[in-house]
Enzyme design. Structure first.
Site, mmCIF file in Angstrom:
data_model
loop_
_atom_site.group_PDB
_atom_site.id
_atom_site.type_symbol
_atom_site.label_atom_id
_atom_site.label_comp_id
_atom_site.label_asym_id
_atom_site.label_seq_id
_atom_site.Cartn_x
_atom_site.Cartn_y
_atom_site.Cartn_z
ATOM 1 N N ASP A 113 0.872 -1.173 0.000
ATOM 2 C CA ASP A 113 0.000 0.000 0.000
ATOM 3 C C ASP A 113 0.908 1.223 0.000
ATOM 4 O OD1 ASP A 113 -2.100 1.785 0.472
ATOM 5 O OD2 ASP A 113 -3.119 0.360 1.781
ATOM 6 N N ASP A 215 -2.873 4.699 -2.805
ATOM 7 C CA ASP A 215 -3.836 5.383 -1.954
ATOM 8 C C ASP A 215 -4.284 6.714 -2.569
ATOM 9 O OD1 ASP A 215 -4.959 5.465 0.872
ATOM 10 O OD2 ASP A 215 -3.924 7.390 0.801
ATOM 11 N N GLU A 274 -6.870 3.435 -5.764
ATOM 12 C CA GLU A 274 -8.065 3.873 -5.040
ATOM 13 C C GLU A 274 -8.478 5.229 -5.614
ATOM 14 O OE1 GLU A 274 -9.539 4.799 -0.506
ATOM 15 O OE2 GLU A 274 -7.758 5.754 -1.285
ATOM 16 N N HIS A 349 -10.436 -1.863 5.091
ATOM 17 C CA HIS A 349 -10.084 -1.195 6.354
ATOM 18 C C HIS A 349 -10.770 0.158 6.507
ATOM 19 C CE1 HIS A 349 -7.735 0.773 3.380
ATOM 20 N NE2 HIS A 349 -7.321 1.672 4.251
ATOM 21 N N ASP A 350 -11.396 0.662 5.441
ATOM 22 C CA ASP A 350 -12.110 1.944 5.521
ATOM 23 C C ASP A 350 -13.618 1.749 5.640
ATOM 24 O OD1 ASP A 350 -9.833 3.488 5.264
ATOM 25 O OD2 ASP A 350 -9.984 3.638 3.083
HETATM 26 O O1 ISL Z 1 -12.448 6.185 4.565
HETATM 27 C C1 ISL Z 1 -12.961 7.104 3.975
HETATM 28 C C2 ISL Z 1 -13.998 7.871 4.577
HETATM 29 O O2 ISL Z 1 -14.398 7.192 5.678
HETATM 30 C C3 ISL Z 1 -12.556 7.481 2.634
HETATM 31 O O3 ISL Z 1 -13.111 8.668 2.224
HETATM 32 C C4 ISL Z 1 -11.054 7.581 2.632
HETATM 33 O O4 ISL Z 1 -10.633 8.649 3.389
HETATM 34 C C5 ISL Z 1 -10.560 7.751 1.234
HETATM 35 O O5 ISL Z 1 -11.061 6.677 0.541
HETATM 36 C C6 ISL Z 1 -9.039 7.709 1.206
HETATM 37 O O6 ISL Z 1 -8.597 6.563 1.881
HETATM 38 C C7 ISL Z 1 -7.254 6.287 1.984
HETATM 39 O O7 ISL Z 1 -6.486 7.381 2.407
HETATM 40 C C8 ISL Z 1 -6.730 7.850 3.729
HETATM 41 C C9 ISL Z 1 -6.683 6.719 4.747
HETATM 42 O O8 ISL Z 1 -7.169 7.163 5.979
HETATM 43 C C10 ISL Z 1 -7.497 5.535 4.302
HETATM 44 O O9 ISL Z 1 -7.368 4.492 5.236
HETATM 45 C C11 ISL Z 1 -7.024 5.138 2.949
HETATM 46 O O10 ISL Z 1 -7.651 3.995 2.469
HETATM 47 C C12 ISL Z 1 -5.670 8.847 4.025
HETATM 48 O O11 ISL Z 1 -4.420 8.351 3.671
#
Ligand code: ISL
Length: 581
Positions: A113, A215, A274, A349-350
């Site tokens: 990641d 990411d 993503e 994880h989100d």
């Molecule tokens: O998890 C979200 C809202 O609850 C999403 O909007 C998320 O912030 C967005 O998809 C980006 O996610 C990624 O980057 C973030 C991190 O917190 C997430 O875990 C990651 O998947 C910041 O780096």
């Protein structure tokens, strides 16, 4: 692991461009919560290494490992302070090398990641950049000099005041952070930044990693004039989606092409991007092979269909409509019908646990509905991304109090609501269903007090239900969710029709049943899924004819009236039939 089916491209003219990354099952592994080897309550690389046999037994082709780089952990590793080192809690570079080798020896690829939209504020680049306006690293980040007044507002979900700009006294300027104030956004217009990132990517590829999950990659290019966002437009034209103003800037595709040319092009690797807020008509711009940008991406459309129109991550009280679910995944299948390639996930994880969200986590239905969702994920025409623990049917922990949460987002939004003088009661209720920590609780290995995850104090509370939902118990039970998962990964790996076969939806407006065929040459399969807790009789549409006994049944019985071609499905029953020739 490639399918053991020996068919070649010539035998299967319908398949265009076979690629290993189209044929794998990706297992997303959250290292903080997988297995702790040293008793500090946090999972680590040695812990993962100690579970190689388990990983091998799953029938997966690659692991997507959440960030493991050095980080102060404001956002569990999504705030990187050193791209060339391993987070202390997770171990050392030697541990990493051993893990990479161990996985490769098992035939499992490793997808790292990687966060390149922002760094940690403790990254040496930012530490330098904030020292003075003429510091050589100043241009690595986005600044707004205070003499210009306040910057045009940008929203951050990870900030207790909701602000994406934070004032920095030393240089009397604001800096931009789409996420928390400890995650300043990198300025990709700065050529030196891009060169540094590509150099670092080579470092990992040269070690032998098989790809990156990138990411929030569409955020790297921004409109540097930071236009004022008109609230009405935001609401009506952009459906409240701020990503239109953070993401998809004027140079995005130029940078992605450059990244491909400078890095991916030199290796046999994959990227999974993503892309929050991506629309269907934009997808191929990112992943059409001819454009030489990225390989695969994931969208968020499915993650919106069970949400209320108001409130932060408020669930719709009536859940979701299966017809919406079918529409979203069918339309996205069509996007990649001829070009590009899709991915599919129901949790990560989100997101909260897929079982709680899309299935039914009541004891009566837990196992059967988890198996039904697994069937869906492993029979669609897209690379499935499977989140760790879902193969056991783990469910949301549903914390009662804010003190139980560890996630920067949940804590920031709680404080945001309090700062607005609103009551956080509703918010806490909603978070039981939608908070990210629901999927971040430790993996449940056995029924002992810390679920076999750690000998110390776990960094986040372990779900009490581990006494009956755990890997050890499921190993011993041939009807467990885990053993069903293995059966299905085996089937997908041995049947190219499940990977490349054409997808056709049947009965699109049926409210309970999701049924589709996958066909390739003369081969075909019919997948029938009851998404409801009620039994339902379903007629196999003409002219489809199936073989008498199903290949897969997640229940122990089958009610099939062959003469009428009618099936009576039990709650959450999932069936896979081969089509009769
Ligand atoms: O998890 C979200 C809202 O609850 C999403 O909007 C998320 O912030 C967005 O998809 C980006 O996610 C990624 O980057 C973030 C991190 O917190 C997430 O875990 C990651 O998947 C910041 O780096």
């Amino acid at each position: 692991m490639m399918p053991n089916n020996t068919a070649t491209q010539q035998d299967l003219p319908e398949i265009v461009n076979r690629e290993w990354w189209k044929e794998i099952i990706v297992y997303q592994l959250y290292p903080r919560s997988f297995k702790d080897s040293d008793g500090d309550g946090v999972g680590d690389l040695k812990g993962i290494l100690s579970k190689l046999d388990y990983l091998k037994s799953l029938g997966i082709g690659a692991i997507w490992l959440n960030p493991i780089y050095a980080s102060p952990n404001d956002d569990n590793g999504y705030d990187i302070s050193d791209y060339y080192n391993i987070m202390k809690e997770f171990g050392t570079m030697d541990d990493f090398d051993a893990l990479l080798k161990g996985l490769h020896d098992c035939g499992i690829r490793l997808i790292m990641d990687l966060v390149v939209n922002h760094t940690s504020d403790e990254h040496p680049w930012f530490v330098e950049a904030r020292k003075s306006r003429d510091n050589p690293f100043r241009d690595y980040y986005h600044w707004w000099p205070a003499e210009k007044g306040n910057p045009p507002p940008r929203f951050s979900f990870f900030d207790p005041h909701g602000s994406g700009w934070t004032y920095d006294e030393t240089t009397d300027s604001f800096y931009l952070h789409i996420f928390s104030k400890k995650q300043p956004d990198l300025n990709w217009e700065c050529e030196a930044v891009r060169k540094e990132i590509y150099k670092m990517m080579h470092f990992w590829f040269d070690k032998g990693v098989d790809g990156f999950r990138l990411d929030a990659i569409s955020y790297i290019s921004k409109d540097h004039s930071y236009p004022v966002v008109n609230k009405k437009d935001l609401k009506e034209k952009y459906r409240g989606d701020w990503s239109y103003f953070y993401a998809r800037g004027p140079h995005l595709h130029e940078y992605l092409k450059e990244m491909h040319r400078e890095t991916f092009n030199h290796y046999d690797v994959v990227t999974i991007a993503e892309i929050p807020g991506i629309q269907k008509n934009e997808a191929l711009l990112f992943v059409h092979a001819d454009r030489k940008e990225l390989h695969m991406m994931y969208h968020f459309e499915g993650m919106g269909i069970d949400r209320a129109s108001k409130g932060f991550k408020s669930p719709n009280p009536d859940g979701y409509k299966l017809t919406d679910f079918k529409r979203v995944y069918t339309e996205w299948d069509h996007v990649f019908e001829r070009e590009g390639w899709g991915t599919l996930y129901l949790g990560n994880h989100d997101q909260p646990r897929m079982l709680t969200r899309w299935g039914n986590d009541n004891p009566e239905f837990r196992s059967v509905s988890a198996k039904m969702l697994i069937t869906f994920l492993l029979t669609m025409r897209a690379t499935p991304i499977f989140y760790n623990g879902d193969e056991l049917g783990m469910r949301n922990i549903r914390f009662d109090k804010i003190e139980d949460y560890r996630d920067v987002e949940t804590i920031a939004m709680y404080n945001y609501i309090k700062n607005k003088k609103s009551s956080p009661k509703r918010f806490l209720q909603d978070m039981k269903l939608t908070a990210r920590d629901n999927s971040r609780t430790p993996f449940q290995w056995n029924a002992t007090p810390n679920a076999g995850f750690t000998t110390g104090k776990p960094w986040i509370t372990i779900n009490e239900d581990h006494v009956f939902v755990n890997q050890e118990a499921q190993e011993a039970d041939e009807n467990s969710v885990l053993n069903y998962f293995r059966k299905l990964t085996g089937l997908r790996q041995s049947e190219l029709v499940l990977i490349y076969g054409h997808y056709t939806l049947y009965d699109d407006d049926h409210q309970q049943v999701y049924a589709y065929t996958r066909t390739l040459g003369k081969q075909g399969m019919l997948i029938i899924l009851n998404f409801s807790k009620e039994p339902v009789t379903w007629h196999i549409p003409d002219p489809l004819m199936v073989k008498e006994t199903p290949l897969i049944n997640n229940e122990t019985s089958l009610q099939f009236n062959h003469q009428a071609n009618d099936l009576t499905l039990l709650p959450y029953q999932a069936l896979i039939f081969e089509l009769a020739p």
